[in-house]
Design an enzyme around this catalytic site. Sequence first.
Site, mmCIF file in Angstrom:
data_model
loop_
_atom_site.group_PDB
_atom_site.id
_atom_site.type_symbol
_atom_site.label_atom_id
_atom_site.label_comp_id
_atom_site.label_asym_id
_atom_site.label_seq_id
_atom_site.Cartn_x
_atom_site.Cartn_y
_atom_site.Cartn_z
ATOM 1 N N HIS A 121 20.087 -4.357 -13.903
ATOM 2 C CA HIS A 121 20.961 -5.519 -14.085
ATOM 3 C C HIS A 121 20.270 -6.660 -14.832
ATOM 4 O O HIS A 121 20.425 -7.835 -14.493
ATOM 5 C CB HIS A 121 21.491 -6.002 -12.732
ATOM 6 C CG HIS A 121 22.444 -5.031 -12.095
ATOM 7 N ND1 HIS A 121 23.774 -4.968 -12.435
ATOM 8 C CD2 HIS A 121 22.236 -4.065 -11.150
ATOM 9 C CE1 HIS A 121 24.363 -4.010 -11.719
ATOM 10 N NE2 HIS A 121 23.449 -3.452 -10.944
ATOM 11 N N ASP A 175 19.577 -2.737 -6.849
ATOM 12 C CA ASP A 175 20.556 -1.654 -6.820
ATOM 13 C C ASP A 175 20.733 -1.040 -8.205
ATOM 14 O O ASP A 175 20.363 -1.618 -9.223
ATOM 15 C CB ASP A 175 21.905 -2.156 -6.301
ATOM 16 C CG ASP A 175 22.520 -3.212 -7.210
ATOM 17 O OD1 ASP A 175 21.753 -4.044 -7.720
ATOM 18 O OD2 ASP A 175 23.753 -3.209 -7.402
ATOM 19 N N GLU A 176 21.293 0.152 -8.207
ATOM 20 C CA GLU A 176 21.752 0.849 -9.412
ATOM 21 C C GLU A 176 20.663 0.997 -10.475
ATOM 22 O O GLU A 176 20.917 0.858 -11.678
ATOM 23 C CB GLU A 176 22.994 0.138 -9.982
ATOM 24 C CG GLU A 176 24.164 0.216 -9.005
ATOM 25 C CD GLU A 176 25.422 -0.482 -9.491
ATOM 26 O OE1 GLU A 176 25.324 -1.380 -10.345
ATOM 27 O OE2 GLU A 176 26.510 -0.130 -8.998
ATOM 28 N N VAL A 177 19.443 1.289 -10.033
ATOM 29 C CA VAL A 177 18.376 1.615 -10.981
ATOM 30 C C VAL A 177 18.651 3.009 -11.541
ATOM 31 O O VAL A 177 18.887 3.959 -10.794
ATOM 32 C CB VAL A 177 16.997 1.563 -10.299
ATOM 33 C CG1 VAL A 177 15.911 2.097 -11.229
ATOM 34 C CG2 VAL A 177 16.687 0.134 -9.877
#
EC number: 3.2.1.52
Length: 608
Positions: free
Chosen positions: A303, A368-370
């Site tokens: 992000h 999150d969301e790596v």
Amino acid sequence: MTLLLLLMVSFIATGNWAQERVWTWQCQEGRCVKQLLQRNETPQGLEACKLVCDIYSTLWPRPTGKVELGRVLVPINYNAITIIGISGEGRALSENVGQLFSTAADNFRNRLTTMFKKQEQRTSGGKSLQVQVTIHDSSTRTLTMESDESYELYISEADYSQVHCNIVSAQFFGANYGLETLSQLTTFDDAADNLVIMRDVNITDSPAFPFRALVLDTARNYFSVASIKRTIDGMAASKLNTFHWHLTDSHSFPFQSSTYPQLSQYGAYTPQQIYTPQDITSVVEYARARGVRVLPEFDAPAHVGEGWQWAGPNVTVCVNAQPWNKYCVEPPCGQLNPTNDTVYEILGGIYHDIFALFDSDMFHMGGDEVNFECWRSSLDIVNWMTSQGMGQTNDDYLQLWDMFQKKAYMKVVEANGGNEIPIVLWTSHLTAEGAIDKYLDNEIYIIQIWTTGRDAAIANLVNKGFRVIFSNYDALYFDCGFGAWVAEGNNWCSPYIGWHKVYMNNPYTLLTNLGVDVSPGTAARELVLGAEAALWTEQVDESSLDGRFWPRAAAMAERLWSNPDEGWQQAEYRMLAHRERLVQRGIQSEALEPQWCYQNEGSCPSQG
């Protein structure tokens, strides 16, 4: 016919036709019933009826302890309201808490002003209102997880000329909630054309959960400081206590860093769409006076993207890579390069700037969301891993992620004056079974759950001793249920989530259904800090902000403050009243039912 016509003309000419009252409302079996006004009957306005009719009046959230309501309304004089604050020893409040209390008292008066629709020179009848607020701890002004938010509220009719209210609390935060409850026990009776307050009141109140939050993403679309403060107003009205500020993302970097101003210079949508240090200080202090902490989030190592272009080669990877769905969950892609020392130097400056502006007792590091494919696309990262004897498996990339997390956390500690601080992380591969024991310490990390409430991983987290915050997307993602923006059809987390489901989203019930014993006194129960409703703003901007949050966020607020055993049906009348209250205070809350249902309680929800 001629006489009737003359009467109609007379009514219209004098204005009496519009002023003639036809309806009154009477409380019958716990609901306000609309009835024709009989000759010589004293009319009662709808709002006055609602105040005395429900077992919990129109209070939102409903109190958790003793609730004794006299159900007798007394007119009060708007121009004769006195509010004083004293310490537990009967002395004046400390300067710091005194300033907060002064603002809280002004906020209370402003709520009555809005309610009364006060005009210049307008007279106000009724009794004087004397409010005394006792705050035993006259020094604490920062909300933490250990803060005491409880209060006691007493209202009595002292004599023929005065109404007395006493609010007693351990700390300012409870006193502020007591003033909010007092304002909710006051309304404008349009039949009497005056403010009225309930007398003979005895309330003891405190929250079921210490963490009651909203998260607003201000990076995908920009939101003005005024709109953020309006959101905080809605939170204060609903007794929510944490505004989680998702400051930046891959889309934009609106946070103005004093150490690295290049980040917002390169990354803000426009030079005007930034949050200066002065803006942030203004929000933090505005929230503090309303009993709300501001929890900052700087999401990493994924992000990120916009704003980092100046930092040099290989500081970020896969920024705006295409096809985007190979490297991230939505465009634009971008992640930090954990093998580049410049990353940690810049993070240290960002963290230092954040800690200089926010005084939250925790910090959100995102996490999150790596996407491992993003890192694999970087020859720089691949070569570094090879030089360290690492391969290219997912386990190897988990180790790389862990290295980043540990280094970034040390920068957080440095920025916090060398003091450790609880860190919140979103659920991810790093918090999954098999990884969390290896990489994360339950003394440091709090895990925020964004999967469904049925995910067995939640039980695993609690069983391993991690504190948790529920943001399960099947009940608490308020951006769900709209058209997709990267494809046809609906967005990924559809359908739309109504307030009923939000209200029934009980964290203890979710864990019980997953086989975790959270009965009173258990260690697992203490690990549940509360919940947070999320608004990710791919399809939301300032024009639709209020309606997406409200009144659904208020449904969560009662769940977290009161945690009632009853279902939403018992709360419906009060929910409709609270929605009207929010609108009255300038919050453009979404309508739940036709206004006819508000005026005809019990006629709309299906009984079958």
